[in-house]
Scaffold this active site. Structure first.
Site, PDB file in Angstrom:
ATOM      1  N   SER A   1       2.398  -9.399  -0.657  1.00 51.40           N
ATOM      2  CA  SER A   1       1.470  -8.283  -0.824  1.00 51.40           C
ATOM      3  C   SER A   1       1.842  -7.632   0.567  1.00 51.40           C
ATOM      4  O   SER A   1       1.735  -6.763   0.498  1.00 51.40           O
ATOM      5  CB  SER A   1       0.071  -7.803  -1.280  1.00 51.40           C
ATOM      6  OG  SER A   1      -0.948  -8.961  -0.433  1.00 51.40           O
TER       7      SER A   1
ATOM      8  N   GLU B   1      -9.415   6.213   3.213  1.00 55.30           N
ATOM      9  CA  GLU B   1     -10.307   5.294   3.626  1.00 55.30           C
ATOM     10  C   GLU B   1      -9.371   4.037   3.594  1.00 55.30           C
ATOM     11  O   GLU B   1      -8.566   3.520   3.188  1.00 55.30           O
ATOM     12  CB  GLU B   1     -11.546   4.516   2.484  1.00 55.30           C
ATOM     13  CG  GLU B   1     -10.934   3.843   1.463  1.00 55.30           C
ATOM     14  CD  GLU B   1      -9.919   4.414   0.524  1.00 55.30           C
ATOM     15  OE1 GLU B   1      -9.994   5.492   1.125  1.00 55.30           O
ATOM     16  OE2 GLU B   1      -9.241   3.184   0.631  1.00 55.30           O
TER      17      GLU B   1
ATOM     18  N   LYS C   1       0.819  -0.547   0.358  1.00 57.64           N
ATOM     19  CA  LYS C   1      -0.264   0.265   0.755  1.00 57.64           C
ATOM     20  C   LYS C   1       1.062   1.411   0.032  1.00 57.64           C
ATOM     21  O   LYS C   1       0.272   2.411  -0.508  1.00 57.64           O
ATOM     22  CB  LYS C   1      -1.326  -0.094   1.057  1.00 57.64           C
ATOM     23  CG  LYS C   1      -2.101  -1.213   1.245  1.00 57.64           C
ATOM     24  CD  LYS C   1      -3.322  -0.892  -0.185  1.00 57.64           C
ATOM     25  CE  LYS C   1      -4.243  -2.185   0.035  1.00 57.64           C
ATOM     26  NZ  LYS C   1      -5.136  -1.382  -0.904  1.00 57.64           N
TER      27      LYS C   1
END
Lengths: 405, 258
Positions: free
Chosen positions: A379, A112, A90
């Site tokens: 990830s 968010e 991210k």
């Protein structure tokens, strides 16, 4: 950019678009202009490259998981996005968007978050740039991802629990969009996945593409050949598009997106949007959506908060229908088993999201020739999921490793 | 044309959320509003993810959905009161319930139900063509929306070929946030007028006669929504009191517009 198939800007075939209130059309145009201007600008790219290297620790390595490979009969390589600063892919997008926001002169970031990984990444980037940050998070997610809430607070972000609807990611997106509508003049909406209205699906993919560009070069350098398959989990789908994008043109490389089957597709309690959803409109894009016959959006279910979303990025919908990517599902039990297995066999605790991709290798391997190469996008790391796994099926889930062969 | 009549004088547009507290009450409230002189009756279709709405309408939608209110049910209810209403009706719905119902089927059933216009807050100019085509075949108008931050280029695109009226969002924000209305509204509406000849309805945050009085000189019509939805909810236990309250409130708004 962003126009596969039809040539309509912001569309991938028939998917995508800008289905938002008129109030957001101006800000989306402003964002698109800024992204067009800076996206290929040498100074911007150099600054972002420096941040990715010196602040986040890129490039992340690929690692051959030897013991897992021995069990599966194929060579499994992990793209170690878990080794990024803040523990997941991210940060790639967060740094890109917050750098863009600072170039645009925005003084406040709205975001968010579901699992909290995107929220932590944005809070981190905002702290780095000295920009105020407000993160909306469903109350249910605040409860099950408490450590990430603490991290965001520590980084100086304001975390706002969302009590509407299912109190998860979907509702956090609604609330972040409402905040943006009200504060468009000063605020930048840092969306965390390849979802939402144009230009987000294209922009977020672009910021995540570094995963695939690195991995493709690394595996070519290491093996002198491309992998036979690339596997990634899909919630909104940003880590998957990040790694797939570099391989889409390599026709011989099989691309598999793994959705969360939650408690099982048959139970209705799942997050398998591409597998079980229908095309519809959610959060500004036309894409596959989990919805009932009246067009009401359904609540998604997955033990993994990051996959617990009833929508999916429009480019995934395009790849699903075109057949370039195949989409499979892995349920909570399989993901938890893979969580244990990778921890025990490789000394790597994966995020529950990533564990879905790892779990799928068990089903994929028998279809491949022995010695085939499978690249899995790991990830994120799983520290954040310890409590969820411990409590799974009443616990004590963390010691369940013994039955894992 | 239904809307030409409605906007002959300053118009009162009323929004209610269908199915809150139930569709029977919605039908009665529509009749009460019509009696009280409302000029356009907006009927909201509840949606699970109403991004343009503030807490009052969000909560009303949630309650209506808990009672299984569907677009089909709303259209049937409208059909049942069709003969009793004078003011034109406008369906307000987010796009996904309309798409799930099918645009063509929706256009047909909306016409059967006596609907004159459709307002879709998440369908900006540029994305509305398929629905607009389906509706215009049945003589129904897709009401276009603008906001204070719409560029002149977008205002021109909205104004070109606009029919019925244009819904001008009064503020940057969601429904029910009157405090966000700025004193630049006259300038904003002046900008919109340069691009169209159809009447301009101003909505969002107009919560009572006081705010209406300040804004009425600048618009051709005012929309009242959240304030009405709150009153309906407050009187949910007593249908008679609910209808009296709705009538009194609508009449007080109408008085300001005379």
């Amino acid at each position: 950019m962003g126009d596969r198939g039809t040539g309509r800007r912001g569309y991938f075939g028939s998917f995508g678009g800008q289905f938002v209130p008129e109030t957001l059309m101006g800000p989306l145009e402003e964002l698109e202009r800024a992204f067009d201007r800076y996206g290929n600008d040498g100074d911007f790219r150099r600054d972002l490259g420096d941040l990715l290297r010196d602040f986040s620790g890129r490039p992340t390595p690929i690692y051959e998981a030897h013991r897992l490979s021995a069990q599966r009969g194929v060579r499994v390589f992990l793209k170690r996005e878990d080794l990024n600063h803040t523990g997941a892919h991210k940060i790639n997008n967060a740094l890109g968007q917050v750098l863009l926001a600072s170039r645009m002169g925005k003084r406040r970031i709205v975001a968010e978050t579901g699992a909290g990984q995107h929220g932590v990444a944005v809070a981190t980037a905002a702290a780095r740039f000295g920009i105020a940050c407000t993160v909306y998070m469903g109350e249910e997610d605040v409860r099950r991802q408490a450590p990430n809430v603490e991290r965001m607070a520590l980084l100086g972000a304001e975390v706002v629990p969302v009590r509407a609807g299912s109190r998860t990611l979907k509702d956090a997106v609604n609330e972040a969009m409402r905040d943006w509508v009200a504060n468009v003049e000063t605020s930048f909406f840092a969306l965390g996945s390849v979802t939402g209205p144009h230009p987000y699906p294209t922009m977020v993919r672009d910021f995540q593409r570094v995963i695939g560009d690195e991995a493709r070069a690394q595996i070519l350098d290491h093996l002198g050949r491309l992998p036979d398959a690339v596997v990634a989990c899909v919630g909104g789908g940003s880590n998957a598009l990040g790694i797939f994008s570099a391989f889409v043109a390599d026709e011989g490389v099989r691309l598999v997106g793994v959705e969360a089957a939650g408690e099982g597709l048959g139970t209705g309690r799942h997050a398998a949007t591409l597998t079980r959803g229908k095309p519809g409109y959610l959060h500004g894009a036309f894409s596959y959506v989990l919805q009932d016959d009246d067009g009401q959006i359904l609540e998604a279910h997955s033990l993994s908060a990051g996959l617990d979303y009833p929508g999916v990025g429009p480019e995934h919908s395009f790849f699903r229908d075109s057949g370039r990517v195949t989409y499979a599902t892995v349920d909570d039990d399989e993901a938890v088993a893979a969580f244990h297995e990778l921890s025990r066999l490789e000394g790597i605790i994966p995020a529950l999201e990533s564990a879905h991709a790892v779990a799928f290798v068990r089903r994929l391997a028998p279809e491949l020739a022995p010695g085939s190469v499978v690249l899995v996008n790991l990830s994120g790391r799983g520290d954040k999921d310890m409590y969820s796994v411990a409590a799974f099926r009443g616990g004590p889930g963390l010691r369940r490793g013994a039955d894992l062969s | 044309m239904a809307f030409t009549q409605a906007f002959q004088n300053k118009a009162l547009l009323t929004y209610i959320c269908a199915g809150d507290p139930d569709l029977g009450a919605t039908a009665d409230v529509l009749c009460a509003l019509d009696d009280a002189g409302a000029d356009v009756l907006e009927v909201g279709v509840p949606f699970s993810d109403p991004v343009a709405d503030g807490p009052v309408i969000q909560e009303a939608s949630t309650r209506a959905l808990a009672r299984k209110t569907s677009l089909g049910g709303v259209l049937e209810m409208l059909h049942s009161v069709k003969g009793a209403l004078r003011a034109p009706r406008v369906i307000m719905s987010y796009v996904n319930p309309l798409a799930a119902y099918g645009f063509d089927r929706f256009a047909r059933d909306a016409r059967e139900g006596g609907v004159s216009g459709v307002l879709v807050p998440d369908l900006p100019r540029g994305e509305g063509a398929p629905l607009e085509r389906a509706l215009s075949e049945k003589g129904i108008i897709l009401v276009r929306m603008v906001s204070p931050n719409s560029s002149d280029r977008r205002l021109a695109a909205v104004g070109e070929g606009a029919e019925g009226f244009i819904y001008c969002v009064s503020l940057l924000g969601v429904t029910g946030e009157g405090a966000r209305i700025r004193d630049t509204v006259p300038t904003y509406l002046g900008r919109v007028r340069r691009h169209t000849r159809v009447p301009l309805a101003l909505g969002f945050g107009i919560d009572g006669p006081e705010r209406a009085r300040a804004l009425a000189p600048h618009a051709d019509g005012l929309v009242v929504g959240s304030a009405l939805v709150s009153r309906i909810h407050d009187h949910r236990g007593n249908r008679g009191a609910m209808l009296r309250e709705v009538k009194t409130f609508a009449a007080s708004m109408k008085e300001v517009l005379r």
